[in-house]
Enzyme design. Sequence first.
Site, PDB file in Angstrom:
ATOM      1  N   LYS A 159      12.498  -7.963  16.742  1.00  0.00           N
ATOM      2  CA  LYS A 159      11.371  -8.574  17.474  1.00  0.00           C
ATOM      3  C   LYS A 159      10.576  -7.557  18.293  1.00  0.00           C
ATOM      4  O   LYS A 159       9.362  -7.664  18.408  1.00  0.00           O
ATOM      5  CB  LYS A 159      11.869  -9.727  18.351  1.00  0.00           C
ATOM      6  CG  LYS A 159      12.304 -10.938  17.529  1.00  0.00           C
ATOM      7  CD  LYS A 159      12.663 -12.126  18.398  1.00  0.00           C
ATOM      8  CE  LYS A 159      13.112 -13.305  17.537  1.00  0.00           C
ATOM      9  NZ  LYS A 159      13.420 -14.507  18.310  1.00  0.00           N
ATOM     10  N   ASN A 216       7.811 -12.746  17.256  1.00  0.00           N
ATOM     11  CA  ASN A 216       8.588 -13.403  16.192  1.00  0.00           C
ATOM     12  C   ASN A 216       7.684 -13.804  15.037  1.00  0.00           C
ATOM     13  O   ASN A 216       8.124 -14.472  14.110  1.00  0.00           O
ATOM     14  CB  ASN A 216       9.345 -14.618  16.726  1.00  0.00           C
ATOM     15  CG  ASN A 216       8.425 -15.755  17.099  1.00  0.00           C
ATOM     16  OD1 ASN A 216       7.281 -15.531  17.490  1.00  0.00           O
ATOM     17  ND2 ASN A 216       8.906 -16.981  16.992  1.00  0.00           N
ATOM     18  N   ASP A 218       8.226 -18.291  20.438  1.00  0.00           N
ATOM     19  CA  ASP A 218       9.522 -18.782  20.940  1.00  0.00           C
ATOM     20  C   ASP A 218       9.362 -19.560  22.251  1.00  0.00           C
ATOM     21  O   ASP A 218       9.938 -20.638  22.421  1.00  0.00           O
ATOM     22  CB  ASP A 218      10.491 -17.610  21.164  1.00  0.00           C
ATOM     23  CG  ASP A 218      11.137 -17.134  19.866  1.00  0.00           C
ATOM     24  OD1 ASP A 218      11.223 -17.940  18.909  1.00  0.00           O
ATOM     25  OD2 ASP A 218      11.552 -15.968  19.803  1.00  0.00           O
ATOM     26  N   GLY A 229      21.269 -16.309  31.374  1.00  0.00           N
ATOM     27  CA  GLY A 229      21.011 -15.264  30.387  1.00  0.00           C
ATOM     28  C   GLY A 229      19.860 -14.377  30.812  1.00  0.00           C
ATOM     29  O   GLY A 229      19.009 -14.778  31.619  1.00  0.00           O
ATOM     30  N   GLY A 247      19.385 -26.764  20.574  1.00  0.00           N
ATOM     31  CA  GLY A 247      18.542 -25.627  20.202  1.00  0.00           C
ATOM     32  C   GLY A 247      17.686 -25.830  18.963  1.00  0.00           C
ATOM     33  O   GLY A 247      16.807 -25.020  18.665  1.00  0.00           O
TER      34      GLY A 247
END
Length: 286
Positions: A71, A92, A108, A132, A248
């Site tokens: 990416k 992406n 994304d 994260g 997800g």
Amino acid sequence: MTLTGKGRIAGIIGWPVAHSLSPLLHGYWLDELNIDGAMVPLAAQAHDFARVIAGVRLAGFAGVNVTVPHKQAAFAIAHECDAAARAAGAANLLVFGKDGTIFARNTDAGGLAASLREKCGDLDGGTAVLLGAGGAARGAVLALDELGAGTIRILNRDSARADALAQALASQVRARLASGNLENWPQAATGAALLVNATSAGMTGHAPLAIDLAPLPESAAVCDIVYNPLQTTLLKDAAARGHTTIDGLGMLMHQAVPSFEAFFGVRPAVTPGLRAALVKVLSERA
Ligand code: NDP
């Protein structure tokens, strides 16, 4: 479907790439919309990325979707980019212009925002906790900002990465960014309207996320961007406690909408039929 002279071809480039759901996802829409086209997997290691991109561009591909580990290389190779790719420093989606230009986009963050909005609406100044600090978390900060988060508390196992992410994005978002490590979870959860897991913990082959949901308000929604497995331990725990859950797959489907439109010229819809087709494949693979 067979390609005629008018059919358009796009690719998904990654390493590994065999696990990618993109060919299935785009293939579903191509069939549904009766479009003469194809999306093919392109397995390429990092050192071959630029040559494969040059080759498929010359071969007449409309563009490629880009997955791990390319990416950032995709962003770097492009001549132009959209604001989301610039903010993420990663792309992406590469769209090939007829004049040879490569346009980088990042769908994304928009995909996650659309998935969250579908299930729990806008945040209207509320607090989100983001777990994260990798590539996916960077996009998630932008998504939460787009949804109107007042504060985003970024927690990461390695807190220095969370601090660096907050610092890098502070000037690009309206939300207040705070950062810490996973030990700060009980305080961070207080008053939160949404929890998003953007770590790889809980993925097949990885340990589950080690957090206790007790400090999270009952009204908070819980999203896990991991989609393999679809029902992670985090989502199972959240559902058992009565939280609204978002898996997800929503992000995966929504991020593909602008890609399909760029490749094949028609904006497709995210439907229960598409979800069912992807869930079937994921459960067959499990
Ligand atoms: P990265 O490798 O860039 O980052 C991984 C992150 O996970 C880091 O913050 C790391 O923490 C953290 N982490 C790993 N293991 C653990 C653990 N056991 N406990 C706590 N934290 C942990 O990965 P990405 O950001 O690219 O991807 C993350 C996940 O998002 C993947 O599962 C991927 O499949 C998913 N994803 C889903 C998408 C979708 O469309 N639904 C799109 C893109 C990604 P540390 O920094 O401390 O190592």
